[in-house]
Design an enzyme around this catalytic site. Sequence first.
Site, PDB file in Angstrom:
ATOM      1  N   CYS A  69       0.830  -1.212   0.000  1.00 39.15           N
ATOM      2  CA  CYS A  69       0.000   0.000   0.000  1.00 39.15           C
ATOM      3  C   CYS A  69       0.863   1.260   0.000  1.00 39.15           C
ATOM      4  O   CYS A  69       1.837   1.352   0.744  1.00 39.15           O
ATOM      5  CB  CYS A  69      -0.912  -0.012   1.228  1.00 39.15           C
ATOM      6  SG  CYS A  69      -2.006   1.414   1.287  1.00 39.15           S
ATOM      7  N   CYS A  73       0.500   4.864   6.967  1.00 40.49           N
ATOM      8  CA  CYS A  73      -0.116   4.674   8.292  1.00 40.49           C
ATOM      9  C   CYS A  73       0.878   3.936   9.209  1.00 40.49           C
ATOM     10  O   CYS A  73       1.253   2.789   8.915  1.00 40.49           O
ATOM     11  CB  CYS A  73      -1.418   3.894   8.153  1.00 40.49           C
ATOM     12  SG  CYS A  73      -2.491   4.547   6.853  1.00 40.49           S
ATOM     13  N   CYS A  76       0.554   0.236  10.318  1.00 43.22           N
ATOM     14  CA  CYS A  76       0.063  -0.777   9.381  1.00 43.22           C
ATOM     15  C   CYS A  76       1.167  -1.617   8.733  1.00 43.22           C
ATOM     16  O   CYS A  76       2.044  -1.090   8.040  1.00 43.22           O
ATOM     17  CB  CYS A  76      -0.785  -0.123   8.296  1.00 43.22           C
ATOM     18  SG  CYS A  76      -1.575  -1.380   7.253  1.00 43.22           S
ATOM     19  N   CYS A 113     -16.364  -9.278   5.887  1.00 41.97           N
ATOM     20  CA  CYS A 113     -15.724  -7.978   5.638  1.00 41.97           C
ATOM     21  C   CYS A 113     -14.469  -8.167   4.798  1.00 41.97           C
ATOM     22  O   CYS A 113     -13.558  -8.894   5.205  1.00 41.97           O
ATOM     23  CB  CYS A 113     -15.296  -7.338   6.952  1.00 41.97           C
ATOM     24  SG  CYS A 113     -16.601  -7.231   8.157  1.00 41.97           S
ATOM     25  N   CYS A 144     -19.374  -6.190   3.936  1.00 42.76           N
ATOM     26  CA  CYS A 144     -18.671  -4.960   4.305  1.00 42.76           C
ATOM     27  C   CYS A 144     -17.386  -4.940   3.494  1.00 42.76           C
ATOM     28  O   CYS A 144     -16.769  -5.994   3.311  1.00 42.76           O
ATOM     29  CB  CYS A 144     -18.345  -4.975   5.798  1.00 42.76           C
ATOM     30  SG  CYS A 144     -17.371  -3.557   6.337  1.00 42.76           S
ATOM     31  N   CYS A 204     -19.228   2.038   8.839  1.00 44.28           N
ATOM     32  CA  CYS A 204     -18.456   1.388   9.906  1.00 44.28           C
ATOM     33  C   CYS A 204     -17.220   2.246  10.093  1.00 44.28           C
ATOM     34  O   CYS A 204     -16.392   2.349   9.187  1.00 44.28           O
ATOM     35  CB  CYS A 204     -18.084  -0.028   9.475  1.00 44.28           C
ATOM     36  SG  CYS A 204     -16.919  -0.829  10.595  1.00 44.28           S
ATOM     37  N   ARG A 276     -17.656  -2.455  18.160  1.00 41.57           N
ATOM     38  CA  ARG A 276     -16.918  -3.707  17.924  1.00 41.57           C
ATOM     39  C   ARG A 276     -15.588  -3.717  18.664  1.00 41.57           C
ATOM     40  O   ARG A 276     -14.763  -2.818  18.492  1.00 41.57           O
ATOM     41  CB  ARG A 276     -16.696  -3.921  16.425  1.00 41.57           C
ATOM     42  CG  ARG A 276     -15.994  -5.270  16.151  1.00 41.57           C
ATOM     43  CD  ARG A 276     -15.976  -5.661  14.680  1.00 41.57           C
ATOM     44  NE  ARG A 276     -17.302  -5.610  14.115  1.00 41.57           N
ATOM     45  CZ  ARG A 276     -17.651  -4.795  13.131  1.00 41.57           C
ATOM     46  NH1 ARG A 276     -16.771  -4.010  12.584  1.00 41.57           N
ATOM     47  NH2 ARG A 276     -18.876  -4.789  12.691  1.00 41.57           N
TER      48      ARG A 276
HETATM   49  N1  SAM Z   1      -6.579   0.509   3.158  1.00 39.98           N
HETATM   50  C1  SAM Z   1      -7.849   0.776   3.671  1.00 39.98           C
HETATM   51  C2  SAM Z   1      -7.870   1.915   4.670  1.00 39.98           C
HETATM   52  O1  SAM Z   1      -6.886   2.188   5.318  1.00 39.98           O
HETATM   53  O2  SAM Z   1      -8.941   2.537   4.794  1.00 39.98           O
HETATM   54  C3  SAM Z   1      -8.525  -0.432   4.301  1.00 39.98           C
HETATM   55  C4  SAM Z   1      -7.761  -1.400   5.191  1.00 39.98           C
HETATM   56  S1  SAM Z   1      -7.053  -0.767   6.702  1.00 39.98           S
HETATM   57  C5  SAM Z   1      -5.997  -2.115   7.142  1.00 39.98           C
HETATM   58  C6  SAM Z   1      -8.400  -0.724   7.866  1.00 39.98           C
HETATM   59  C7  SAM Z   1      -8.110  -0.316   9.288  1.00 39.98           C
HETATM   60  O3  SAM Z   1      -7.434  -1.350   9.994  1.00 39.98           O
HETATM   61  C8  SAM Z   1      -7.257   0.910   9.541  1.00 39.98           C
HETATM   62  O4  SAM Z   1      -7.957   2.100   9.376  1.00 39.98           O
HETATM   63  C9  SAM Z   1      -6.862   0.719  11.005  1.00 39.98           C
HETATM   64  O5  SAM Z   1      -7.796   1.356  11.858  1.00 39.98           O
HETATM   65  C10 SAM Z   1      -6.916  -0.803  11.191  1.00 39.98           C
HETATM   66  N2  SAM Z   1      -5.563  -1.345  11.439  1.00 39.98           N
HETATM   67  C11 SAM Z   1      -4.598  -1.533  10.526  1.00 39.98           C
HETATM   68  N3  SAM Z   1      -3.481  -2.021  11.096  1.00 39.98           N
HETATM   69  C12 SAM Z   1      -3.741  -2.130  12.419  1.00 39.98           C
HETATM   70  C13 SAM Z   1      -2.970  -2.555  13.544  1.00 39.98           C
HETATM   71  N4  SAM Z   1      -1.694  -2.933  13.423  1.00 39.98           N
HETATM   72  N5  SAM Z   1      -3.548  -2.549  14.763  1.00 39.98           N
HETATM   73  C14 SAM Z   1      -4.848  -2.149  14.896  1.00 39.98           C
HETATM   74  N6  SAM Z   1      -5.613  -1.735  13.870  1.00 39.98           N
HETATM   75  C15 SAM Z   1      -5.073  -1.716  12.647  1.00 39.98           C
HETATM   76 FE1  SF4 Z   2      -2.740   1.234   3.440  1.00 37.71          FE
HETATM   77 FE2  SF4 Z   2      -2.649   0.067   5.799  1.00 37.71          FE
HETATM   78 FE3  SF4 Z   2      -3.027   2.697   5.645  1.00 37.71          FE
HETATM   79 FE4  SF4 Z   2      -4.988   0.991   4.838  1.00 37.71          FE
HETATM   80  S1  SF4 Z   2      -4.207   1.238   6.914  1.00 37.71           S
HETATM   81  S2  SF4 Z   2      -4.246   2.844   3.796  1.00 37.71           S
HETATM   82  S3  SF4 Z   2      -3.727  -0.681   4.034  1.00 37.71           S
HETATM   83  S4  SF4 Z   2      -1.183   1.592   4.993  1.00 37.71           S
END
Ligand code: SAM
Ligand code: SF4
Length: 330
Positions: A69, A73, A76, A113, A144, A204, A276
Amino acid sequence: MALTENGSLSGFAAGFPQLRHDWTREEVRALFDLPFTELVFRAAQLHRQNFDPAEVQISTLLSIKTGGCPEDCAYCPQSAKYDAGVKAEKLMSLDAVLREARAAKAGGATRFCMGAAWREPKDRDMDKVCAMIEGVRGLGMETCVTLGMLTQAQARRLKDSGLDYYNHNLDTSPEFYGEIITTRTYQERLDTLGLVREAGIHVCCGGIVGMGEDVSDRAGMIVALANLPAHPESVPINMLVKVEGTPLETAAPVDPFDFVRTIAVARITMPASMVRLSAGREDMSEETQALCFLAGANSIFYGPKLLTTPNPGRDRDMALLDKLGLRPSL
Ligand code: SAM
Ligand code: SF4
Ligand code: DTB
Protein backbone atom coordinates in the site's frame (compact mmCIF):
# COMPACT_ATOMS: atom_id res chain seq x y z
CA MET A 1 -31.09 -1.60 15.86
CA ALA A 2 -33.34 -0.13 18.46
CA LEU A 3 -33.01 3.64 18.18
CA THR A 4 -33.10 5.54 14.92
CA GLU A 5 -31.40 8.79 14.00
CA ASN A 6 -34.63 10.76 14.20
CA GLY A 7 -35.19 9.47 17.71
CA SER A 8 -38.03 7.06 17.04
CA LEU A 9 -37.95 4.14 19.42
CA SER A 10 -38.44 0.43 19.23
CA GLY A 11 -37.61 -2.69 21.23
CA PHE A 12 -35.10 -2.19 24.01
CA ALA A 13 -34.94 1.56 23.53
CA ALA A 14 -38.36 2.53 24.89
CA GLY A 15 -38.05 5.72 26.88
CA PHE A 16 -34.57 6.58 25.64
CA PRO A 17 -33.78 10.18 24.57
CA GLN A 18 -32.69 11.30 21.13
CA LEU A 19 -29.15 10.61 19.91
CA ARG A 20 -26.73 13.51 20.38
CA HIS A 21 -24.28 14.97 17.86
CA ASP A 22 -23.08 17.93 19.91
CA TRP A 23 -20.60 16.35 22.33
CA THR A 24 -17.87 18.67 23.56
CA ARG A 25 -14.34 17.49 24.22
CA GLU A 26 -14.77 18.49 27.90
CA GLU A 27 -17.91 16.38 28.32
CA VAL A 28 -16.29 13.35 26.76
CA ARG A 29 -13.10 13.90 28.75
CA ALA A 30 -15.25 13.99 31.90
CA LEU A 31 -16.66 10.57 30.98
CA PHE A 32 -13.12 9.17 30.67
CA ASP A 33 -12.35 10.68 34.10
CA LEU A 34 -15.30 9.00 35.88
CA PRO A 35 -14.47 6.31 38.42
CA PHE A 36 -14.04 3.10 36.38
CA THR A 37 -17.01 1.28 37.91
CA GLU A 38 -19.32 4.28 37.48
CA LEU A 39 -18.32 4.64 33.81
CA VAL A 40 -18.84 0.94 33.08
CA PHE A 41 -22.16 0.95 34.96
CA ARG A 42 -23.49 3.86 32.89
CA ALA A 43 -22.34 2.23 29.66
CA ALA A 44 -23.88 -1.12 30.64
CA GLN A 45 -27.20 0.61 31.39
CA LEU A 46 -27.33 2.18 27.94
CA HIS A 47 -26.28 -1.10 26.35
CA ARG A 48 -29.29 -2.83 27.97
CA GLN A 49 -31.69 -0.08 26.93
CA ASN A 50 -30.72 -0.49 23.28
CA PHE A 51 -29.69 -4.11 22.75
CA ASP A 52 -30.00 -7.59 24.11
CA PRO A 53 -26.77 -7.59 26.19
CA ALA A 54 -26.34 -11.37 25.76
CA GLU A 55 -25.93 -11.06 21.98
CA VAL A 56 -22.62 -10.54 20.17
CA GLN A 57 -22.58 -9.94 16.42
CA ILE A 58 -19.75 -11.76 14.67
CA SER A 59 -17.98 -10.65 11.51
CA THR A 60 -15.20 -12.41 9.65
CA LEU A 61 -12.43 -10.52 7.90
CA LEU A 62 -10.63 -11.38 4.69
CA SER A 63 -7.77 -9.49 3.10
CA ILE A 64 -8.72 -9.59 -0.59
CA LYS A 65 -5.70 -7.49 -1.61
CA THR A 66 -2.74 -7.67 0.71
CA GLY A 67 0.31 -5.42 1.16
CA GLY A 68 2.15 -2.97 -1.09
CA CYS A 69 0.00 0.00 0.00
CA PRO A 70 1.33 3.47 -0.91
CA GLU A 71 0.03 5.09 2.31
CA ASP A 72 2.25 5.54 5.38
CA CYS A 73 -0.12 4.67 8.29
CA ALA A 74 2.42 4.11 11.09
CA TYR A 75 0.52 1.17 12.57
CA CYS A 76 0.06 -0.78 9.38
CA PRO A 77 2.07 -3.82 8.30
CA GLN A 78 0.64 -3.47 4.77
CA SER A 79 2.30 -0.15 3.98
CA ALA A 80 4.98 -0.47 1.27
CA LYS A 81 7.01 2.10 3.22
CA TYR A 82 7.84 -0.40 6.00
CA ASP A 83 9.32 -3.86 6.00
CA ALA A 84 6.94 -5.83 8.16
CA GLY A 85 7.36 -9.10 6.25
CA VAL A 86 3.97 -8.86 4.49
CA LYS A 87 4.25 -9.99 0.88
CA ALA A 88 2.36 -7.82 -1.61
CA GLU A 89 -0.28 -9.84 -3.42
CA LYS A 90 -2.73 -9.25 -6.25
CA LEU A 91 -6.49 -8.93 -5.80
CA MET A 92 -7.91 -12.38 -4.99
CA SER A 93 -10.11 -14.20 -7.49
CA LEU A 94 -13.88 -14.27 -7.05
CA ASP A 95 -13.85 -18.04 -6.54
CA ALA A 96 -11.25 -17.90 -3.79
CA VAL A 97 -13.17 -15.13 -1.99
CA LEU A 98 -16.45 -17.05 -2.16
CA ARG A 99 -14.72 -20.17 -0.79
CA GLU A 100 -13.60 -18.15 2.24
CA ALA A 101 -17.05 -16.59 2.63
CA ARG A 102 -18.73 -20.01 2.64
CA ALA A 103 -16.29 -21.19 5.31
CA ALA A 104 -16.97 -18.07 7.39
CA LYS A 105 -20.71 -18.65 7.13
CA ALA A 106 -20.31 -22.30 8.11
CA GLY A 107 -18.30 -21.09 11.11
CA GLY A 108 -21.22 -18.87 12.22
CA ALA A 109 -20.29 -15.38 10.93
CA THR A 110 -23.20 -13.21 9.78
CA ARG A 111 -21.10 -10.51 8.12
CA PHE A 112 -18.15 -10.90 5.74
CA CYS A 113 -15.72 -7.98 5.64
CA MET A 114 -13.31 -7.68 2.74
CA GLY A 115 -10.28 -5.40 3.10
CA ALA A 116 -7.92 -4.12 0.42
CA ALA A 117 -4.55 -2.42 1.00
CA TRP A 118 -5.28 0.44 -1.36
CA ARG A 119 -5.14 4.21 -1.07
CA GLU A 120 -8.23 4.13 -3.29
CA PRO A 121 -9.71 1.58 -5.71
CA LYS A 122 -9.14 1.90 -9.47
CA ASP A 123 -12.22 1.65 -11.63
CA ARG A 124 -11.15 -1.73 -13.02
CA ASP A 125 -10.84 -3.05 -9.45
CA MET A 126 -14.39 -1.94 -8.80
CA ASP A 127 -15.81 -4.47 -11.31
CA LYS A 128 -14.14 -7.31 -9.43
CA VAL A 129 -15.03 -6.06 -5.93
CA CYS A 130 -18.67 -5.51 -6.93
CA ALA A 131 -18.83 -9.11 -8.22
CA MET A 132 -17.47 -10.26 -4.82
CA ILE A 133 -20.12 -8.24 -2.99
CA GLU A 134 -22.88 -9.73 -5.14
CA GLY A 135 -21.49 -13.23 -4.62
CA VAL A 136 -21.23 -12.92 -0.83
CA ARG A 137 -24.72 -11.46 -0.61
CA GLY A 138 -25.91 -14.41 -2.66
CA LEU A 139 -24.71 -16.64 0.18
CA GLY A 140 -27.07 -14.79 2.52
CA MET A 141 -24.40 -12.88 4.45
CA GLU A 142 -24.12 -9.16 5.15
CA THR A 143 -21.26 -7.53 3.28
CA CYS A 144 -18.67 -4.96 4.30
CA VAL A 145 -15.67 -3.68 2.35
CA THR A 146 -12.81 -1.35 3.20
CA LEU A 147 -11.01 -0.10 0.11
CA GLY A 148 -9.63 3.33 1.10
CA MET A 149 -10.86 6.65 -0.32
CA LEU A 150 -13.82 6.65 -2.70
CA THR A 151 -15.27 8.94 -5.34
CA GLN A 152 -19.01 9.63 -5.40
CA ALA A 153 -19.43 7.37 -8.45
CA GLN A 154 -17.59 4.51 -6.72
CA ALA A 155 -19.72 4.84 -3.56
CA ARG A 156 -22.88 4.71 -5.68
CA ARG A 157 -21.62 1.66 -7.56
CA LEU A 158 -20.94 -0.15 -4.31
CA LYS A 159 -24.47 0.63 -3.17
CA ASP A 160 -25.89 -0.66 -6.47
CA SER A 161 -24.01 -3.92 -6.03
CA GLY A 162 -25.81 -4.37 -2.69
CA LEU A 163 -23.05 -3.43 -0.24
CA ASP A 164 -24.33 -3.21 3.35
CA TYR A 165 -21.37 -1.53 5.19
CA TYR A 166 -18.27 0.45 4.25
CA ASN A 167 -15.42 0.55 6.79
CA HIS A 168 -13.31 3.69 6.83
CA ASN A 169 -11.76 4.68 10.16
CA LEU A 170 -10.89 8.10 11.57
CA ASP A 171 -8.26 6.19 13.57
CA THR A 172 -7.50 8.92 16.17
CA SER A 173 -8.13 12.57 17.08
CA PRO A 174 -7.68 15.28 14.42
CA GLU A 175 -4.77 16.68 16.50
CA PHE A 176 -2.83 13.42 16.82
CA TYR A 177 -3.58 12.21 13.29
CA GLY A 178 -0.53 13.90 11.72
CA GLU A 179 1.77 11.84 13.97
CA ILE A 180 0.38 8.66 12.43
CA ILE A 181 -0.43 9.35 8.76
CA THR A 182 0.96 11.99 6.42
CA THR A 183 -0.20 10.71 3.01
CA ARG A 184 -3.94 11.35 3.49
CA THR A 185 -5.72 14.04 5.51
CA TYR A 186 -8.39 13.78 8.17
CA GLN A 187 -10.66 15.84 5.93
CA GLU A 188 -10.21 13.32 3.08
CA ARG A 189 -11.41 10.61 5.46
CA LEU A 190 -14.43 12.71 6.44
CA ASP A 191 -15.17 13.33 2.76
CA THR A 192 -15.18 9.60 1.99
CA LEU A 193 -17.44 8.95 4.99
CA GLY A 194 -19.83 11.63 3.68
CA LEU A 195 -19.96 10.00 0.24
CA VAL A 196 -20.62 6.57 1.74
CA ARG A 197 -23.45 7.96 3.88
CA GLU A 198 -24.90 9.90 0.95
CA ALA A 199 -24.90 6.73 -1.18
CA GLY A 200 -27.07 5.05 1.47
CA ILE A 201 -24.45 2.54 2.66
CA HIS A 202 -24.16 1.83 6.41
CA VAL A 203 -21.01 3.37 7.88
CA CYS A 204 -18.46 1.39 9.91
CA CYS A 205 -16.01 3.87 11.42
CA GLY A 206 -13.81 3.78 14.49
CA GLY A 207 -10.19 3.96 15.51
CA ILE A 208 -7.18 2.59 17.32
CA VAL A 209 -6.07 2.83 20.95
CA GLY A 210 -2.39 2.42 21.89
CA MET A 211 -0.54 4.51 19.29
CA GLY A 212 1.01 6.83 21.89
CA GLU A 213 -2.03 9.12 22.05
CA ASP A 214 -3.14 10.58 25.39
CA VAL A 215 -6.58 10.45 26.94
CA SER A 216 -7.45 13.82 25.45
CA ASP A 217 -6.80 12.34 21.96
CA ARG A 218 -9.03 9.39 22.78
CA ALA A 219 -11.72 11.90 23.77
CA GLY A 220 -11.08 13.83 20.53
CA MET A 221 -11.50 10.67 18.48
CA ILE A 222 -14.80 9.83 20.19
CA VAL A 223 -16.06 13.41 19.71
CA ALA A 224 -15.18 13.21 15.99
CA LEU A 225 -17.09 9.92 15.65
CA ALA A 226 -20.11 10.87 17.75
CA ASN A 227 -20.49 14.29 16.12
CA LEU A 228 -20.60 12.93 12.56
CA PRO A 229 -23.92 13.99 10.97
CA ALA A 230 -25.19 10.47 11.77
CA HIS A 231 -23.53 8.00 14.14
CA PRO A 232 -21.68 5.20 12.35
CA GLU A 233 -23.88 2.09 12.57
CA SER A 234 -20.76 0.18 13.54
CA VAL A 235 -17.84 1.53 15.60
CA PRO A 236 -14.73 -0.65 15.62
CA ILE A 237 -12.39 0.06 18.52
CA ASN A 238 -9.02 -1.53 17.79
CA MET A 239 -6.20 -2.10 20.26
CA LEU A 240 -2.99 -1.49 18.30
CA VAL A 241 -1.45 -4.75 17.09
CA LYS A 242 2.26 -3.95 17.29
CA VAL A 243 3.95 -5.35 14.22
CA GLU A 244 7.73 -5.53 13.91
CA GLY A 245 9.01 -3.31 11.13
CA THR A 246 6.27 -0.66 11.55
CA PRO A 247 7.10 2.67 13.23
CA LEU A 248 4.78 1.75 16.12
CA GLU A 249 6.41 -1.60 16.90
CA THR A 250 7.67 -0.25 20.24
CA ALA A 251 4.62 1.82 21.24
CA ALA A 252 3.97 1.79 25.00
CA PRO A 253 1.40 -0.78 26.12
CA VAL A 254 -2.08 0.46 27.02
CA ASP A 255 -3.50 -0.30 30.46
CA PRO A 256 -6.40 -2.68 29.77
CA PHE A 257 -8.70 -0.52 31.96
CA ASP A 258 -8.00 2.44 29.66
CA PHE A 259 -9.00 0.34 26.67
CA VAL A 260 -12.25 -0.67 28.42
CA ARG A 261 -12.89 3.00 29.20
CA THR A 262 -12.70 3.82 25.48
CA ILE A 263 -15.26 1.11 24.72
CA ALA A 264 -17.53 2.44 27.48
CA VAL A 265 -17.30 6.04 26.25
CA ALA A 266 -18.09 4.90 22.68
CA ARG A 267 -21.16 3.06 24.02
CA ILE A 268 -22.37 6.09 26.01
CA THR A 269 -21.89 8.63 23.21
CA MET A 270 -23.20 6.36 20.41
CA PRO A 271 -25.74 4.28 22.34
CA ALA A 272 -27.55 2.75 19.37
CA SER A 273 -24.44 1.78 17.38
CA MET A 274 -22.77 -1.61 17.34
CA VAL A 275 -19.45 -1.17 19.17
CA ARG A 276 -16.92 -3.71 17.92
CA LEU A 277 -14.14 -5.03 20.11
CA SER A 278 -11.85 -5.27 17.08
CA ALA A 279 -8.11 -5.88 16.60
CA GLY A 280 -5.95 -6.74 19.58
CA ARG A 281 -7.92 -9.60 21.17
CA GLU A 282 -5.17 -12.13 20.51
CA ASP A 283 -3.12 -10.57 23.31
CA MET A 284 -6.06 -9.59 25.52
CA SER A 285 -7.03 -11.54 28.63
CA GLU A 286 -10.47 -13.12 28.87
CA GLU A 287 -11.17 -10.84 31.82
CA THR A 288 -10.43 -7.70 29.77
CA GLN A 289 -12.66 -8.94 26.96
CA ALA A 290 -15.43 -9.69 29.49
CA LEU A 291 -15.12 -6.11 30.80
CA CYS A 292 -15.40 -4.83 27.21
CA PHE A 293 -18.66 -6.78 26.77
CA LEU A 294 -19.90 -5.40 30.09
CA ALA A 295 -18.96 -1.87 28.95
CA GLY A 296 -21.10 -2.23 25.83
CA ALA A 297 -19.05 -3.97 23.15
CA ASN A 298 -21.45 -6.14 21.17
CA SER A 299 -19.51 -7.26 18.14
CA ILE A 300 -16.19 -9.00 17.41
CA PHE A 301 -14.05 -10.15 14.51
CA TYR A 302 -14.22 -13.92 14.51
CA GLY A 303 -11.81 -16.39 12.97
CA PRO A 304 -8.07 -17.00 13.37
CA LYS A 305 -6.85 -14.09 11.24
CA LEU A 306 -7.65 -10.39 11.02
CA LEU A 307 -6.22 -9.03 7.75
CA THR A 308 -2.59 -10.07 8.17
CA THR A 309 -2.22 -10.65 11.92
CA PRO A 310 -3.56 -13.38 14.23
CA ASN A 311 -6.90 -13.34 16.04
CA PRO A 312 -8.12 -15.93 18.57
CA GLY A 313 -9.21 -19.25 17.03
CA ARG A 314 -12.93 -20.02 16.64
CA ASP A 315 -12.95 -22.65 19.38
CA ARG A 316 -11.31 -20.32 21.86
CA ASP A 317 -13.84 -17.57 21.11
CA MET A 318 -16.86 -19.88 21.27
CA ALA A 319 -15.58 -21.22 24.60
CA LEU A 320 -15.22 -17.65 25.92
CA LEU A 321 -18.72 -16.60 24.78
CA ASP A 322 -20.10 -19.78 26.31
CA LYS A 323 -18.29 -19.21 29.60
CA LEU A 324 -19.74 -15.69 29.75
CA GLY A 325 -23.26 -16.80 28.78
CA LEU A 326 -23.14 -14.71 25.59
CA ARG A 327 -24.35 -15.92 22.21
CA PRO A 328 -23.68 -14.98 18.59
CA SER A 329 -26.54 -12.92 17.17
CA LEU A 330 -28.25 -14.42 14.15
N1 SAM B 1 -6.58 0.51 3.16
C1 SAM B 1 -7.85 0.78 3.67
C2 SAM B 1 -7.87 1.92 4.67
O1 SAM B 1 -6.89 2.19 5.32
O2 SAM B 1 -8.94 2.54 4.79
C3 SAM B 1 -8.52 -0.43 4.30
C4 SAM B 1 -7.76 -1.40 5.19
S1 SAM B 1 -7.05 -0.77 6.70
C5 SAM B 1 -6.00 -2.12 7.14
C6 SAM B 1 -8.40 -0.72 7.87
C7 SAM B 1 -8.11 -0.32 9.29
O3 SAM B 1 -7.43 -1.35 9.99
C8 SAM B 1 -7.26 0.91 9.54
O4 SAM B 1 -7.96 2.10 9.38
C9 SAM B 1 -6.86 0.72 11.00
O5 SAM B 1 -7.80 1.36 11.86
C10 SAM B 1 -6.92 -0.80 11.19
N2 SAM B 1 -5.56 -1.35 11.44
C11 SAM B 1 -4.60 -1.53 10.53
N3 SAM B 1 -3.48 -2.02 11.10
C12 SAM B 1 -3.74 -2.13 12.42
C13 SAM B 1 -2.97 -2.55 13.54
N4 SAM B 1 -1.69 -2.93 13.42
N5 SAM B 1 -3.55 -2.55 14.76
C14 SAM B 1 -4.85 -2.15 14.90
N6 SAM B 1 -5.61 -1.73 13.87
C15 SAM B 1 -5.07 -1.72 12.65
FE1 SF4 C 1 -2.74 1.23 3.44
FE2 SF4 C 1 -2.65 0.07 5.80
FE3 SF4 C 1 -3.03 2.70 5.65
FE4 SF4 C 1 -4.99 0.99 4.84
S1 SF4 C 1 -4.21 1.24 6.91
S2 SF4 C 1 -4.25 2.84 3.80
S3 SF4 C 1 -3.73 -0.68 4.03
S4 SF4 C 1 -1.18 1.59 4.99
C1 DTB D 1 -11.01 -2.29 11.63
O1 DTB D 1 -11.32 -1.27 12.28
N1 DTB D 1 -10.20 -3.25 12.05
C2 DTB D 1 -10.02 -4.27 11.03
C3 DTB D 1 -11.04 -3.83 9.96
N2 DTB D 1 -11.49 -2.57 10.43
C4 DTB D 1 -10.71 -3.83 8.55
C5 DTB D 1 -8.62 -4.44 10.59
C6 DTB D 1 -7.65 -4.76 11.70
C7 DTB D 1 -6.31 -5.00 11.09
C8 DTB D 1 -5.28 -5.42 12.08
C9 DTB D 1 -3.95 -5.60 11.46
C10 DTB D 1 -3.87 -6.67 10.41
O2 DTB D 1 -4.34 -7.82 10.64
O3 DTB D 1 -3.27 -6.44 9.36
